[in-house]
Design an enzyme around this catalytic site. Structure first.
Site, PDB file in Angstrom:
ATOM      1  N   LYS A 150      15.750  36.181  46.990  1.00 24.56           N
ATOM      2  CA  LYS A 150      15.412  34.798  47.344  1.00 24.56           C
ATOM      3  C   LYS A 150      13.945  34.611  46.952  1.00 24.56           C
ATOM      4  CE  LYS A 150      14.736  31.719  51.307  1.00 24.56           C
ATOM      5  NZ  LYS A 150      15.017  31.480  52.742  1.00 24.56           N
ATOM      6  N   ASP A 152      10.745  32.192  46.734  1.00 29.08           N
ATOM      7  CA  ASP A 152      10.193  30.988  47.374  1.00 29.08           C
ATOM      8  C   ASP A 152       9.100  30.341  46.500  1.00 29.08           C
ATOM      9  OD1 ASP A 152       9.963  29.095  49.413  1.00 29.08           O
ATOM     10  OD2 ASP A 152       9.990  30.604  51.000  1.00 29.08           O
ATOM     11  N   ARG A 208      17.577  25.860  45.476  1.00 30.59           N
ATOM     12  CA  ARG A 208      17.493  24.922  46.585  1.00 30.59           C
ATOM     13  C   ARG A 208      17.242  23.532  46.007  1.00 30.59           C
ATOM     14  NH1 ARG A 208      15.283  26.740  51.203  1.00 30.59           N
ATOM     15  NH2 ARG A 208      14.829  24.552  51.560  1.00 30.59           N
ATOM     16  N   ASP A 212      13.485  22.384  53.626  1.00 30.16           N
ATOM     17  CA  ASP A 212      14.155  23.322  54.538  1.00 30.16           C
ATOM     18  C   ASP A 212      14.999  22.612  55.585  1.00 30.16           C
ATOM     19  OD1 ASP A 212      12.813  25.300  53.197  1.00 30.16           O
ATOM     20  OD2 ASP A 212      11.630  25.969  54.911  1.00 30.16           O
TER      21      ASP A 212
END
Ligand SMILES: *[C@@H]1O[C@H](CO)[C@@H](O)[C@H](O)[C@H]1NC(C)=O
Ligand SMILES: *[C@@H]1O[C@H](CO)[C@@H](O)[C@H](O)[C@H]1NC(C)=O
Ligand SMILES: *[C@@H]1O[C@H](CO)[C@@H](O)[C@H](O)[C@H]1NC(C)=O
Ligand SMILES: *[C@@H]1O[C@H](CO)[C@@H](O)[C@H](O)[C@H]1NC(C)=O
Ligand SMILES: *[C@@H]1O[C@H](CO)[C@@H](O)[C@H](O)[C@H]1NC(C)=O
Ligand SMILES: *[C@@H]1O[C@H](CO)[C@@H](O)[C@H](O)[C@H]1NC(C)=O
Ligand SMILES: *[C@@H]1O[C@H](CO)[C@@H](O)[C@H](O)[C@H]1NC(C)=O
Ligand SMILES: *[C@@H]1O[C@H](CO)[C@@H](O)[C@H](O)[C@H]1NC(C)=O
Ligand SMILES: *[C@@H]1O[C@H](CO)[C@@H](O)[C@H](O)[C@H]1NC(C)=O
Length: 500
Positions: A150, A152, A208, A212
């Protein structure tokens, strides 16, 4: 063949690309949306070897590994910086036996291990970032036995603002992962910045597409600007985004996902306590229907029966893991006066609009269709969806689909009873519970193979039929979804397919 599928209106671009083996980063992973668990939503920075290994064990015990959740992903705050030679080092208090030991333990359970890093100078928790260290960090992860990254977007030194700048920054890690020779699922976490749905398919397995998620169904929060109604041009992706905020942001991009490369609506909140059971059912159903990554975000070790029976729902997971990889599409959304109990949206438009209803539908393998009727209002309401609207891409009322009759299978009617889920949780084992008709073992046979064999548990419960030219109607509770699979009974297309 392509032409006849087009005529039948069944074709999404992604299906063709997949059939030709084109599209998606070339690591062979995530042919269906990835399923797993990540510690962030429930634990934040409170990470440790013990948390990961005990969670992985419970995932096996509760049947979640075999329901398809194979990745155990460690999020931020695991690091203690860089060694003198520049490699990342794990915090030895939290990971006393080192990261390779965690990976080995998870592999020994028949699962895969994921980790977290950031395409910036610091991670979001302000640990060492990987920008400029892509090769050495990818080698470190591969050396530890990592299967999933993952990646970021915090502290990116301003390297964003055009798709090309962001693409180049994320591609560096993609290339570095590839160079390790280890297949590592690459999950971009750049919050939709610079439109990843336009370019990420060839460098990553998922991206994404929003800020969030937070554990709330539809609360408006200024930290998560933009509802999705504006089209997605949100300078600040934000955080504290509700589940419905994210779903609405997804609505314009259903065609961007494809086998090997998926829209990621962020980790699931199911079981974290901020939504009702009905709301979690809607959240889970829609994440599956739009082919989001399906990453559980709750404390698996303290799970209740209702949480388990949502996360393990075989008929919904069969939609998520459908071979075509086609996302459901939002066909319409209407606003109704909250006390109006009819679904005559024409009459309701503009008349004190409070309650909202939506209809989503999409193609599934073998000519089946998914339909979801969502009630975002505060009262139960009867929602109607015509076959013409469900199959609008195929030609609407004139399509063969709308002129055919269909069997309707409810995706939630065979939900695992609380009694069975409680037996599993109390015994730390599925073996004492009677799971006939409520559970699917994807390790034994994939969802796709089960659907091809018409396994009843994967189709859902047969609840009726729709005649040619007709509609689906259901009372839908507040914040609920009526989610069904349609399978053709009789019609011109059915005959044509049977002859193939
Ligand atoms: C690396 O990329 C090449 C070319 O796209 C691909 O064939 C290969 O499978 C990839 N290897 C890994 C480990 O991802
Ligand atoms: C699923 O099937 C595999 C392979 O047959 C078996 O080892 C495993 O115990 C099964 N899991 C469950 C939860 O029944
Ligand atoms: C390592 O973890 C311990 C225990 O959580 C914490 O007290 C310490 O600050 C961490 N070290 C670093 C360098 O983050
Ligand atoms: C770098 O240092 C770490 C920690 O001391 C060590 O585990 C690793 O093997 C070293 N790597 C190289 C390439 O020397
Ligand atoms: C809406 O209609 C249903 C079915 O006709 C009825 O049961 C329900 O009470 C009605 N609700 C309201 C708010 O009128
Ligand atoms: C819905 O309301 C509109 C406007 O009042 C009306 O013209 C239409 O006939 C109604 N449709 C149905 C199916 O009741
Ligand atoms: C199930 O696992 C938990 C956590 O490890 C443990 O406390 C409990 O005793 C176990 N229950 C059974 C019946 O084995
Ligand atoms: C298990 O459940 C199924 C479906 O409800 C039922 O038909 C079957 O008799 C049950 N088996 C046992 C051993 O109770
Ligand atoms: C709802 O669907 C039924 C058919 O199931 C149809 O007869 C009815 O006119 C529809 N109602 C509205 C308001 O569209």
């Amino acid at each position: 063949m392509v032409q006849s599928l087009l005529n039948a209106g069944l074709l999404f671009a992604s299906g063709v690309l997949a059939a030709n083996g084109v599209g998606g980063v070339k690591n062979g992973l995530a042919r269906t949306p990835q399923m797993g668990w990540d510690n962030w939503n429930a634990f934040g920075c409170d990470v440790s070897e013990e948390l990961l290994i005990s969670t992985a064990n419970r995932m096996v015990d509760y049947g979640l590994r075999d329901a398809g959740y194979q990745y155990v992903v460690l999020d931020d705050c695991w690091s203690a910086g860089r060694s003198e030679n520049g490699t990342l080092v794990a915090n030895s208090t939290r990971f006393p036996n080192g990261m390779a030991h965690v990976a080995d333990s998870i592999h020994n359970l028949g699962m895969k291990f994921g980790m977290y890093a950031t395409a910036g100078s610091l991670t979001c928790g302000r640990y060492e970032g990987s920008l400029g260290y892509e090769e050495v960090d990818a080698q470190t992860f591969a050396g530890w036995g990592v299967d999933y990254l993952k990646y970021d977007n915090c502290y990116n030194e301003g390297q964003e603002g055009t798709p090309l700048i962001t693409y180049n920054r994320y591609k560096r890690m993609s290339d570095a992962l590839n160079a390790t020779g280890r297949p590592i699922l690459y999950s971009m976490c750049n919050w939709g910045t610079d439109y990843p749905w336009k370019w990420a398919q060839t460098v990553a397995n998922s991206w994404r597409m929003s800020g969030d998620i937070t554990d709330n169904f539809n609360r408006v929060d200024p930290r998560c600007p933009c509802s999705g109604d504006e089209g997605y041009d949100c300078a600040l992706p934000g955080f504290h985004c509700s589940a419905m905020n994210i779903l609405n942001k997804m609505a314009p991009y259903p065609d961007k996902g494809q086998p090997g490369a998926w829209n990621d609506l962020d980790m699931l909140e199911v079981g974290n306590g901020g939504m009702t059971d009905t709301e979690y059912v809607t959240h889970f159903t829609m994440w599956a229907a739009v082919k989001s990554a399906m990453i559980m975000g709750n404390d698996i070790r303290a799970m209740d029966a209702k949480t388990l029976s949502i996360l393990a729902n075989p008929a919904v997971l069969a939609i998520s893991q459908d071979k075509t990889g086609s996302s459901a599409v939002r066909r319409w959304r209407y606003y109704l006066p909250n006390n109006d109990n009819s679904s005559n949206a024409t009459a309701a438009q503009g008349s004190g609009t409070i309650a909202e209803i939506q209809m989503w539908s999409g193609s599934l393998e073998g000519g089946d269709a998914f339909v979801g009727l969502l009630n975002l209002g505060d009262e139960a309401i009867m929602i109607n969806a015509s076959l013409a609207d469900i199959f609008v891409d195929a030609g609407g009322s004139h399509s063969e689909e709308a002129q055919s009759s269909w069997d309707v299978y409810d995706l939630w009617a065979n939900r695992m009873p609380d009694s069975a889920a409680n037996i599993i949780i109390e015994a730390n084992s599925t073996s004492a519970a009677n799971l006939t008709g409520v559970y699917w073992n994807n390790t034994e046979k994939s969802y796709a193979d089960g659907v091809a064999e018409e396994a009843p548990v994967l189709l859902g419960k047969h609840v009726g039929t729709v005649e040619a030219g007709g509609s689906i109607s259901s009372m839908v509770e507040s914040h609920g979804v009526y989610a069904v699979r349609l399978r053709m009974r009789a019609g011109p297309s059915k005959r044509k397919r049977d002859e193939l």
